[in-house]
Design an enzyme around this catalytic site. Structure first.
Site, short mmCIF file in Angstrom:
data_model
loop_
_atom_site.label_atom_id
_atom_site.label_comp_id
_atom_site.label_asym_id
_atom_site.label_seq_id
_atom_site.Cartn_x
_atom_site.Cartn_y
_atom_site.Cartn_z
N LYS A 121 0.77 -1.12 0.00
CA LYS A 121 -0.01 -0.14 -0.14
C LYS A 121 0.68 1.36 0.08
O LYS A 121 0.52 2.36 -0.70
CB LYS A 121 -1.16 0.23 1.20
CG LYS A 121 -2.06 -1.17 1.16
CD LYS A 121 -2.66 -0.98 2.47
CE LYS A 121 -2.13 -1.48 3.74
NZ LYS A 121 -1.57 -2.95 3.91
N GLY A 179 3.85 -1.47 8.74
CA GLY A 179 5.23 -1.28 8.21
C GLY A 179 5.07 -0.94 6.99
O GLY A 179 4.77 -1.81 6.24
N HIS A 180 5.37 0.19 6.32
CA HIS A 180 5.35 0.40 4.98
C HIS A 180 6.77 0.51 4.53
O HIS A 180 7.40 1.41 5.13
CB HIS A 180 4.68 1.77 4.54
CG HIS A 180 3.56 2.13 5.25
ND1 HIS A 180 2.29 1.43 4.88
CD2 HIS A 180 3.12 2.89 6.22
CE1 HIS A 180 1.28 1.81 5.60
NE2 HIS A 180 1.75 2.66 6.48
#
Ligand code: IMP
Length: 428
Positions: free
Chosen positions: A16, A40-41
């Site tokens: 995302k 967590g991105h």
């Protein structure tokens, strides 16, 4: 164009952050509406820098958008401050951040209880991230939570902390044999955070309504994903918030009528971290291929992700539940080099065929995938930017996903970088 919701269509980690980043320069506000630093991105910018964000919306890296942490998020102030500092050190302008005064705080007793309860559950554990998410939302629902706005009133903060720790210290000490927490020490620690967070705390609802009235684009960025939703996911192996599109309204204070588009992100295969049912999970060389080539290790905890084939039952469920208007299929390149790429089109449960999610968790635990086999491709697709240049088998794979989900696939990810996409239909 009013509000756009961006959600994960599987069990999280669909990529995302990459999509938010892709849209970043077009949107005026990027809003996180649920979860906390369990997310967590990983975002890779055009200059090749890699950022791991946990609490900040991933749109924080786009230079112009306002960044909002909505009321539905649970905020660990220590983590937030270290992210603010980390971004500032790398030259990112963090003065654009606003946090809702109604967002709840993750307190030291939340993380302590999260870890100790998981240990106590043993085999039955959820496999949480240990960040205190469940206990923080639990206190919110029980109306004993402490909110960001309480940091602005030391008297109230101490009073609320004293009340809540009376109960939590009994639990920590008497039930779990852990050290009790000192009210004054916690109050002091949080009042120090308050001094630094004060400029960011705001009435974010009004800000967002005003932005929508001006016709600006507000992107509501979900953390976690559909199958981890407290109400609609694989309960109890879920997170404690509502990452689905409906949760965006509650967690940001945006009316449903303001939402014009719901972008759902799904990997071209499936992964899951933590415990819980996962019908298409692979324990063979194919699973090892997906983990290795897809670098399937958690951004937050570093845990190995469980890997499996694409599950169209889950994707269709997510499409209908969230009203997905555009699907983004990420990591198609990870499937390159596999002779066959099966898609799960239904389940067999005790001799009966299911095309949709079964009603009970017990049934879902016993679901055997019904696969449709697709031929793979060998060509490197990471440089492909137009649909016509994809190998025919890769194109057919995407078209089949589209057909099974009943909504269009607008973007296909062919590599980790921001530019490594095939755009079939522009997202905005
Ligand atoms: P919690 O959110 O820490 O309470 O964890 C509950 C469940 O959600 C566990 O199975 C976690 O592994 C999972 N989970 C939470 N956040 C994420 C995420 O960002 N990606 C994938 N799984 C997550």
């Amino acid at each position: 164009m009013p509000a756009i919701v961006l959600i994960g269509a599987q069990w999280g980690d669909e990529g995302k952050g990459k999509v938010t980043d892709l849209l970043g320069e077009r949107v005026d506000y990027v809003v996180r509406y649920s979860g906390g630093n369990n997310a967590g991105h990983t975002v890779i910018t055009p200059d090749g820098q890699k950022y791991a964000l946990h609490l900040m919306p991933s749109g924080a890296l786009s230079p112009s958008a306002m960044i909002v942490i909505g009321n539905g998020v649970v905020v660990d102030p220590k983590v937030l401050l270290s992210e603010i500092d980390g971004l500032a050190e790398r030259g990112v302008d963090v003065s654009r951040l606003r946090i809702s005064g109604d967002a709840h705080l993750i307190m030291p007793h939340h993380s302590a209880l999260d870890r100790v309860v998981e240990r106590y559950l043993g085999q039955a554990r959820i496999g949480t991230t240990g960040r205190g998410i469940g206990p923080a939302y639990g206190d919110k629902v029980a109306r004993m939570g402490i909110r960001l706005q309480d940091l602005l009133d030391p008297g109230i903060l101490r009073k609320k902390l004293d009340l809540v720790l009376r109960e939590k210290n009994q639990m920590l000490f008497k039930v779990y044999n852990r050290k009790a927490l000192d009210v004054e020490a916690v109050a002091q620690e949080y009042l120090e955070y308050a001094e630094r967070l004060r400029p960011y705390i705001a009435e974010t609802r009004v800000m967002l309504w005003d932005a929508l009235d001006r016709g600006e684009i507000v992107l509501l960025e979900g953390a976690q994903a559909t199958m981890l939703d407290l109400d609609h996911g694989t309960y109890p192996f879920v997170t404690s918030s509502n990452p689905t599109a409906g949760g965006a309204c509650v967690g940001a204070g945006i009316p449903p009528t303001a939402i014009s588009k719901v972008i759902g992100v799904t990997k071209a295969y499936t992964t899951r971290v933590g415990s819980g049912p996962f019908p298409t999970e692979l324990f063979d060389d194919n699973g090892a291929h997906l983990r290795k080539v897809g670098a399937e290790y958690g951004t937050t905890t570093g845990r190995e992700r469980r890997c499996g084939w694409f599950d169209a039952v889950v994707a269709r469920y997510a499409t209908r539940l969230n009203g997905i208007t555009d699907l983004v299929v990420t990591k198609l390149d990870v499937l390159t080099g596999l002779a066959k790429v099966p898609i799960c089109v239904g389940y067999e449960i005790e001799g009966e065929r299911f095309d949709d999610m079964p009603m009970t968790q017990t049934a879902f635990h016993h679901a055997t995938p019904i696969y449709e086999e697709h031929d793979g491709w060998w060509e490197d697709i990471s440089k492909v930017r137009s649909e016509a240049d994809l190998p025919a088998n890769a194109r057919r794979y995407i078209e089949r996903i589209e057909e099974l989900c009943g909504t269009r696939v607008s973007v296909v990810g062919v590599g980790p970088g921001r530019e490594e996409n095939v755009i079939r239909h522009p997202l905005i």
